[in-house]
Scaffold this motif. Structure first.
Motif, PDB file in Angstrom:
ATOM      1  N   ARG A  97       7.151 -15.630   2.572  1.00 46.30           N
ATOM      2  CA  ARG A  97       6.857 -14.789   3.731  1.00 46.30           C
ATOM      3  C   ARG A  97       6.079 -13.544   3.329  1.00 46.30           C
ATOM      4  O   ARG A  97       5.148 -13.116   4.005  1.00 46.30           O
ATOM      5  CB  ARG A  97       8.173 -14.377   4.402  1.00 46.30           C
ATOM      6  CG  ARG A  97       7.996 -13.756   5.758  1.00 46.30           C
ATOM      7  CD  ARG A  97       9.324 -13.296   6.310  1.00 46.30           C
ATOM      8  NE  ARG A  97       9.867 -12.216   5.502  1.00 46.30           N
ATOM      9  CZ  ARG A  97      10.613 -11.223   6.000  1.00 46.30           C
ATOM     10  NH1 ARG A  97      10.915 -11.207   7.268  1.00 46.30           N
ATOM     11  NH2 ARG A  97      11.077 -10.277   5.216  1.00 46.30           N
ATOM     12  N   GLU A  98       6.463 -12.962   2.182  1.00 48.15           N
ATOM     13  CA  GLU A  98       5.808 -11.713   1.772  1.00 48.15           C
ATOM     14  C   GLU A  98       4.330 -11.913   1.457  1.00 48.15           C
ATOM     15  O   GLU A  98       3.535 -11.004   1.640  1.00 48.15           O
ATOM     16  CB  GLU A  98       6.532 -11.104   0.550  1.00 48.15           C
ATOM     17  CG  GLU A  98       7.845 -10.455   0.917  1.00 48.15           C
ATOM     18  CD  GLU A  98       8.288  -9.402  -0.091  1.00 48.15           C
ATOM     19  OE1 GLU A  98       7.864  -9.480  -1.255  1.00 48.15           O
ATOM     20  OE2 GLU A  98       9.056  -8.513   0.300  1.00 48.15           O
ATOM     21  N   VAL A  99       3.977 -13.108   0.980  1.00 49.98           N
ATOM     22  CA  VAL A  99       2.572 -13.368   0.665  1.00 49.98           C
ATOM     23  C   VAL A  99       1.746 -13.375   1.952  1.00 49.98           C
ATOM     24  O   VAL A  99       0.646 -12.829   2.004  1.00 49.98           O
ATOM     25  CB  VAL A  99       2.432 -14.700  -0.104  1.00 49.98           C
ATOM     26  CG1 VAL A  99       0.975 -15.081  -0.261  1.00 49.98           C
ATOM     27  CG2 VAL A  99       3.078 -14.580  -1.470  1.00 49.98           C
ATOM     28  N   GLU A 148       2.633 -11.818   4.721  1.00 52.65           N
ATOM     29  CA  GLU A 148       2.620 -10.429   5.185  1.00 52.65           C
ATOM     30  C   GLU A 148       1.592  -9.612   4.426  1.00 52.65           C
ATOM     31  O   GLU A 148       0.877  -8.795   4.999  1.00 52.65           O
ATOM     32  CB  GLU A 148       3.998  -9.800   4.997  1.00 52.65           C
ATOM     33  CG  GLU A 148       5.026 -10.279   6.006  1.00 52.65           C
ATOM     34  CD  GLU A 148       6.385  -9.640   5.793  1.00 52.65           C
ATOM     35  OE1 GLU A 148       7.220  -9.752   6.689  1.00 52.65           O
ATOM     36  OE2 GLU A 148       6.607  -9.036   4.724  1.00 52.65           O
ATOM     37  N   ALA A 149       1.523  -9.847   3.099  1.00 51.77           N
ATOM     38  CA  ALA A 149       0.593  -9.095   2.264  1.00 51.77           C
ATOM     39  C   ALA A 149      -0.842  -9.337   2.714  1.00 51.77           C
ATOM     40  O   ALA A 149      -1.647  -8.409   2.775  1.00 51.77           O
ATOM     41  CB  ALA A 149       0.761  -9.475   0.797  1.00 51.77           C
ATOM     42  N   ALA A 150      -1.151 -10.595   3.063  1.00 48.49           N
ATOM     43  CA  ALA A 150      -2.512 -10.901   3.509  1.00 48.49           C
ATOM     44  C   ALA A 150      -2.851 -10.072   4.737  1.00 48.49           C
ATOM     45  O   ALA A 150      -3.917  -9.455   4.812  1.00 48.49           O
ATOM     46  CB  ALA A 150      -2.643 -12.395   3.797  1.00 48.49           C
TER      47      ALA A 150
END
Lengths: 351, 304
Positions: free
Chosen positions: B198-200, B202-204
């Motif tokens: 999920r964080e990847v 979000e990071a995008a």
């Protein structure tokens, strides 16, 4: 003072019936390194996720240079975050990771590459890493890549959500200092989240201590360290000696030791804790005296490298005394010792 | 004295004797033995038998004659239209895979990220039909699509619409494949999507990527292994499918598996059926190998 770059007023976040962040008011100055410290579950991550645009606030306002950004989605905010997991793109090379924000903005390939190379140099990564897969990089290198990627975005504010927590101690110490250097070099506003006050002390201009969704105390590392507002903050700052005391005339009565001490002047203090840092306690030789002193038994000693810590038991109460190696106590375990401290070296913390 | 020296000799010899034995029966090999045996009996042996039969004398029932290419010659002779069956099979399978991908993506995304605690219930409901025989389910659809059946009858009585029955046409065959093989596309897709941290994602977004850019640059490539597995699985199953075209398609189109079945049964020409099977295996095998070359199986199984 100039207008703050970021102003939070009454910022609140509910998850169902649970309130993770309660009525936070905070101003962040341009170019500041601000750290929020708190134990897990204190709401610090939720707070920074709201600021980055990954959670929508339930109440209150986030103002970026005076402009409300509550509803602005993350990809339209001029801020950027370094995640705890770093969130690097595993299917991309180091170069592609760093260039990602530029590519999204449609920057030409050549300009992207030049910028990525500059950032690799800034973060002391070899330029040959440009084409390397991120999955082949070490933990420290991945930290630097994540930071480079965030810097490539050229954000107005950089958020950090505990990015160093999974790194071993020695490397973490190096990276903390590097991060502070990068902050100086870039002049950007950094907002850092951590559960380690030690980490916060090393890097920050100002620290906010968070507990149960509220900011308990805001101040410089010096202020937080020397004048903790309450027991929670003082304990969070590392190992301290806490004596439960009640005001008794001009002195402070400690029921567990049945002794009365003199403390620092403090208006309105009625009952709470007398806080003494282990390094302010000293062993008194015969004939020496201090404003406050107690007698006990040297129970154990712990070598901490440059310093040595002693456990002294006075009845039920345990005192920690910390001395530099060259000021060590010369004697044996189980000796009867007298320890003392000056009133000005102690602090009062309400319950 | 002699017993002692014997004992010494024995102990000193034992390790030397044990070493090669240990290497021969490593725990890994022992554990793999049942599966290897099963594969040899159930997979390798039939494959060899079929391959051998494909070189046998046409219409014969023995493989021990002189090998001949007669069967392959028959298939490739210009007078033969069996290539059409190949084309139908491949086209149906490809269509089914494309439709399944489009259909399953939203559901898979929901199962992986949105439905939360409802995901288990929905998964159960989607798996439930698998407990009923495929043929029975397909005959159910026949009743649904047939003239004066559920669909036709409802449209007629409610709206007075008189449609030509679409039963026994190629589109219904594709529909049947999509219906039967949905779980085989859906669940690998769910797996693929839940492999995307999920964080990847979000990071995008945090780095300025729009929703579409995030999908194209991050979600799709990271979930791709799951999509490819699902696609391969459904493609291979659909190419080998015969019930859909027989039950739902009537005899309007003959797919290659149907041809093979006819060769082995009514036509009593085992060598021809075997040759068709070998060709089908070769075509599908080549496609699968090509796709697998671009796929890191280790990553799918969670090893990096």
């Amino acid at each position: 003072m100039a207008e703050p770059i970021l102003r939070l007023s009454g910022l609140t976040k509910h998850f169902g019936g649970f309130t993770a962040v309660k009525q936070i008011d905070l101003d962040i100055e341009e170019g500041e390194f601000f750290t929020i410290v708190g134990p897990s579950g204190s709401g610090k991550s939720t707070l920074v996720r709201m600021l980055a645009g990954l959670e929508e606030p339930s109440g209150g306002e986030i103002l970026l240079r005076g402009e409300r950004i509550n509803e602005t989605p993350a990809n339209r905010r001029p801020t950027c975050m370094v995640f705890q997991s770093l969130a690097l793109f595993p299917h991309r090379t180091v170069g592609q990771n760093i260039e990602f924000p530029l590519k999204m903005r449609g920057v030409a390939r050549k300009a992207r590459r030049a910028r990525a190379m500059g950032l690799l140099r800034l973060l002391q990564l070899p330029e040959s890493y440009y084409g390397k897969s991120v999955t082949q990089c070490s933990g420290g290198e991945r930290q630097r890549i994540a930071l480079a990627r965030a810097l490539a975005f050229d954000p107005e504010i950089l958020f950090f959500d505990e990015p160093l927590s999974a790194i071993d101690y020695k490397l973490r110490k190096t990276l903390e200092k590097e991060l502070k250097d990068i902050h100086k070099e870039t002049g950007k506003t950094f907002m850092y989240i951590t559960h380690s006050l030690e980490e916060a002390m090393v890097m920050s201009d100002r620290i906010g201590v968070m507990r149960d969704g509220k900011l308990v105390q805001i101040g410089t590392p010096e202020e937080i360290y020397t004048r903790p507002r309450d027991k929670f903050v003082s304990e969070f700052m590392g190992e301290v000696n806490l004596l439960k005391v009640k005001r008794n005339g001009a002195g402070l009565h400690c029921p567990s030791l049945d002794a009365t001490f003199t403390g620092p002047a403090s208006k309105g203090f009625d009952s709470g804790y007398l806080v003494i840092r282990p390094e302010y306690l000293r062993f008194l030789k015969p004939g020496e005296s201090a404003e406050n002193q107690v007698e006990g038994v040297l129970y154990n000693e712990y070598a901490l490298g440059s310093r040595i810590q002693y456990q002294v038991r006075v009845g039920e109460q345990v005192f920690l005394v910390e001395k530099l190696r060259e000021q060590r106590y010369h004697g044996r375990l189980d000796d009867r010792v007298t320890i003392g401290w000056e009133a000005r070296d102690s602090m009062l913390a309400p319950e | 004295m002699s017993t002692l020296s014997e004992a010494v000799a024995e102990t000193s010899v034992r390790p030397a004797r044990r070493m090669p034995r240990r290497r021969l029966f490593s725990p890994g090999l022992l554990a793999a033995l049942p599966v290897l045996a099963l594969l040899a009996i159930g997979f390798l042996a039939p494959l060899i038998a079929v391959t051998a039969f494909s070189f046998a004398e046409p219409r014969s029932f023995t493989v021990f004659g002189a090998p001949t290419l007669e069967n392959y010659r028959t298939i490739f002779s210009p007078a033969n239209t069996v290539y059409l069956s190949f084309v139908w099979s491949l086209v149906f399978a490809a269509l089914a895979v494309v439709l399944l991908a489009l259909l399953c993506y939203p559901v898979a995304y929901g199962l992986a990220h949105i439905f939360g605690r409802w995901a288990n219930l929905i998964t159960l409901l989607l798996v439930f039909p698998l407990f009923i025989s495929e043929n029975i389910r397909l005959f159910g659809w026949v009743l649904f699509f047939i003239k004066n059946g559920v669909l036709d009858g409802t449209l007629k009585s409610l709206f007075g619409l008189e449609l030509q029955s679409i039963l026994f046409t190629p589109p219904v065959i594709v529909f049947g494949m999509v219906y039967v093989y949905l779980p085989f596309m859906l669940f690998p897709m769910v797996l693929g999507l839940s492999m995307v941290p999920r964080e990847v994602v979000e990071a995008a977004g945090d780095l300025g990527a729009s929703r579409l850019q995030t999908f194209r640059e991050v979600e799709l490539p990271l979930a791709m292994p799951g999509f490819i597995i699902g696609g391969l699985l459904t493609f291979v199953l659909a190419v080998g499918a015969v019930a859909e075209s027989k039950v739902l398609g009537g005899q309007s189109v003959i797919v290659i598996t149907h041809d093979i079945e006819i060769a082995f049964t009514y036509a009593q020409n085992w060598p021809l059926g075997a040759a068709l099977s070998v060709l089908l295996t070769a075509v599908v095998g080549t496609l699968v190998l090509l796709v697998l070359r671009y796929l890191d199986l280790d990553r799918i199984l969670g090893r990096r």
